[in-house]
Structures are given as structure tokens and as C-alpha cells.
Design a protein around this motif. Structure first.
Motif, PDB file in Angstrom:
ATOM      1  N   PRO A  77       1.416  -0.731   0.039  1.00 20.43           N
ATOM      2  CA  PRO A  77      -0.103   0.102   0.163  1.00 20.43           C
ATOM      3  C   PRO A  77       0.400   1.438   0.312  1.00 20.43           C
ATOM      4  O   PRO A  77       0.524   2.074  -1.088  1.00 20.43           O
ATOM      5  N   MET A  78       1.927   0.944   0.647  1.00 19.10           N
ATOM      6  CA  MET A  78       2.762   2.459   0.808  1.00 19.10           C
ATOM      7  C   MET A  78       3.358   2.999  -0.393  1.00 19.10           C
ATOM      8  O   MET A  78       3.349   3.987  -1.160  1.00 19.10           O
ATOM      9  N   ARG A  79       3.682   1.731  -1.263  1.00 18.73           N
ATOM     10  CA  ARG A  79       4.685   1.797  -2.686  1.00 18.73           C
ATOM     11  C   ARG A  79       3.537   2.643  -3.695  1.00 18.73           C
ATOM     12  O   ARG A  79       3.395   2.935  -4.304  1.00 18.73           O
ATOM     13  N   ALA A  80       2.432   1.631  -3.472  1.00 15.76           N
ATOM     14  CA  ALA A  80       1.348   2.214  -4.112  1.00 15.76           C
ATOM     15  C   ALA A  80       0.774   3.256  -3.740  1.00 15.76           C
ATOM     16  O   ALA A  80       0.827   4.457  -5.215  1.00 15.76           O
ATOM     17  N   LEU A  81       0.500   4.503  -2.750  1.00 16.49           N
ATOM     18  CA  LEU A  81       0.243   5.627  -2.514  1.00 16.49           C
ATOM     19  C   LEU A  81       1.399   6.281  -3.008  1.00 16.49           C
ATOM     20  O   LEU A  81       1.265   7.318  -3.740  1.00 16.49           O
ATOM     21  N   ALA A  82       2.464   6.230  -3.042  1.00 19.92           N
ATOM     22  CA  ALA A  82       3.773   6.499  -3.809  1.00 19.92           C
ATOM     23  C   ALA A  82       3.946   7.123  -5.293  1.00 19.92           C
ATOM     24  O   ALA A  82       4.334   7.514  -5.490  1.00 19.92           O
ATOM     25  N   TYR A  83       3.438   5.352  -5.735  1.00 21.30           N
ATOM     26  CA  TYR A  83       3.013   5.962  -7.402  1.00 21.30           C
ATOM     27  C   TYR A  83       2.441   6.498  -7.398  1.00 21.30           C
ATOM     28  O   TYR A  83       3.071   7.685  -8.751  1.00 21.30           O
ATOM     29  N   LEU A  84       1.317   6.633  -6.848  1.00 20.01           N
ATOM     30  CA  LEU A  84       0.886   7.413  -7.625  1.00 20.01           C
ATOM     31  C   LEU A  84       0.152   9.378  -6.974  1.00 20.01           C
ATOM     32  O   LEU A  84       0.090   9.944  -8.385  1.00 20.01           O
ATOM     33  N   ARG A  85       1.309   9.484  -6.459  1.00 23.21           N
ATOM     34  CA  ARG A  85       2.214  10.631  -5.947  1.00 23.21           C
ATOM     35  C   ARG A  85       3.546  11.145  -6.745  1.00 23.21           C
ATOM     36  O   ARG A  85       3.626  11.831  -6.975  1.00 23.21           O
ATOM     37  N   GLY A  86       3.887  10.069  -8.213  1.00 16.77           N
ATOM     38  CA  GLY A  86       4.756  10.249  -8.479  1.00 16.77           C
ATOM     39  C   GLY A  86       6.210  10.099  -7.709  1.00 16.77           C
ATOM     40  O   GLY A  86       7.248  10.126  -8.556  1.00 16.77           O
ATOM     41  N   LYS A  87       6.556   9.450  -6.884  1.00 17.15           N
ATOM     42  CA  LYS A  87       7.388   9.212  -6.469  1.00 17.15           C
ATOM     43  C   LYS A  87       8.163   8.126  -6.620  1.00 17.15           C
ATOM     44  O   LYS A  87       9.129   7.738  -5.884  1.00 17.15           O
TER      45      LYS A  87
END
Length: 220
Positions: A72-82
Motif C-alpha cells: 500500500p505504501m508503494r502504491a500511494l507513493a506511485y500515485l504521488r509520482g514518487k
């Protein structure tokens, strides 16, 4: 240069699952004797899911679950472009794969115990109570709509990447290749093809045994 990302068993699984999903929907909407085909498509889905789960542990680099763990953390970071794009499944794509396997697998297993309240019932329905059959049938019908939503999201993501991100997701799932550097490609050899065929046969055999379990028990 082009490097192998999606091995042929992964690509074949993907397209066969799509065909079986469409065939299952069409046959159940037609009803009547077409329900025989609904069950057959369901058995194929079950075999495909079993194979993909096994292949997720022993397949090539980008097919293995270890290469795209749900985070979930990587998914959120991906959605934020990080988190940058990778050759394999991105963090959002990873969740999509797990959701598809879980929901399609659950739908196929549920179909083994469900009925249509008229003339057709799953091969394992005889092993549970009528109340359980009714409950599983309701869940089977409910999950159908969940699958519609998941498939719609999947298709929507493909269109988004194609037109907004200028990234083709369909082409690589046909050819198996993407632009990459030396050493980025999937580890592949003739041995893995043999392994894939063995696992496919084992998965098909397992489904055949499950489907015919009721008949053999009744015979004895």
C-alpha cells in the motif's frame, strides 16, 4: 533495445483468462443449454488461476510474485509520482493482479457449489447443504458485479496509459517485450517452457479431478 518482460506462459494465461471470462458471461446470459459452456469456461478459469499461482513462484523474473509484492505504501507513493515506472508490474498493477486472481479464483471455486435454481448445479454442490448452496450462489452472483467493476478499471487503466501517458500496455502483452537495457530482461530458457507445460498439465489434472470427484464418490 527490446528485452523479454512477459514470458509466453504469462501472456497465454492473460489472454485465455480474458477469453474464458467473456465466454462465461455470454453463456450465462444466454442460459438454457449454454449453461454447460458456462461451467466449462469456469473450469478453465479455475485451471488458469491455479497455474498462475504456481507460476508466480517458479516463473521467470517478472512473473514471480516476489517481483511485485503488494505494498500500500508503494502504491500511494506511485500515485504521488514518487515511484518510477518499472519493466514489470507497477505497484498499482500489482494490486490489480492479486485482485484478479483472488476474485476470479473465488468465482470459479464458488461455481463448483452453486446452481441456477433450475437444472444446473456445480459438481461439488452435493457435498454441502442446500442452505450453503443458496448462500454460495448468491455470493457467486454478487461477485459477478464486482468482477465487472474490476475489469472496467483494468480496461480504463489501459486506456489511460495509452492516451494520457502514451504508454502501450497491450503490445508488450502480445510480444512479451519492452524497451530495456542488457540484464533487465526476464530469465528464460527451454527448461522453463517444459516446467510451464508440466504445471499446466498438473493444473488441468487437478481441475479434472475436482470436477469428477462427485461422480467417483457416487459410483463407489
Amino acid at each position: 533495445m527490446k528485452v523479454l518482460v512477459w514470458d509466453w506462459p504469462t501472456r497465454l494465461f492473460h489472454w485465455l483468462l480474458a477469453i474464458c471470462a467473456v465466454g462465461s458471461i455470454v453463456s450465462v446470459k444466454i442460459g438454457g443449454n449454454a449453461m454447460n459452456w458456462h461451467f466449462r469456461f469456469g473450469y478453465c478459469v479455475l485451471g488458469l488461476v491455479i497455474f498462475r499461482i504456481l507460476w508466480g513462484f517458479v516463473g521467470s523474473r517478472y512473473a514471480r510474485f516476489a517481483s511485485f509484492p503488494p505494498s500500500p505504501m508503494r502504491a500511494l507513493a506511485y500515485l504521488r509520482g514518487k515511484v518510477s515506472e518499472t519493466l514489470g508490474h507497477n505497484p498499482i498493477g500489482a494490486f490489480s493482479v492479486y485482485a484478479l486472481l483472488l476474485l476470479f479464483g473465488g468465482q470459479a471455486v464458488g461455481g463448483l457449489f452453486a446452481n441456477d435454481d433450475i437444472a444446473f448445479e456445480g459438481p461439488l454442490a452435493r457435498f454441502v447443504s442446500s442452505e450453503t448452496v443458496s448462500l454460495i450462489t448468491r455470493l457467486h452472483k454478487l461477485n459477478e458485479w464486482v468482477l465487472y467493476g474490476l475489469v472496467a478499471l483494468h480496461l480504463g487503466a489501459i486506456l489511460y496509459y495509452r492516451f494520457a501517458q502514451k504508454t502501450d500496455l497491450v503490445g508488450p502483452m502480445i510480444s512479451g517485450t519492452k524497451p530495456g537495457s542488457v540484464g533487465d530482461g526476464a530469465d528464460w530458457g527451454a527448461g522453463r517452457s517444459v516446467l510451464a507445460l508440466v504445471l499446466a498439465a498438473a493444473s488441468a489434472g487437478a481441475v479434472w479431478w475436482i470436477v469428477n470427484l462427485g461422480k467417483s464418490v457416487q459410483t463407489f
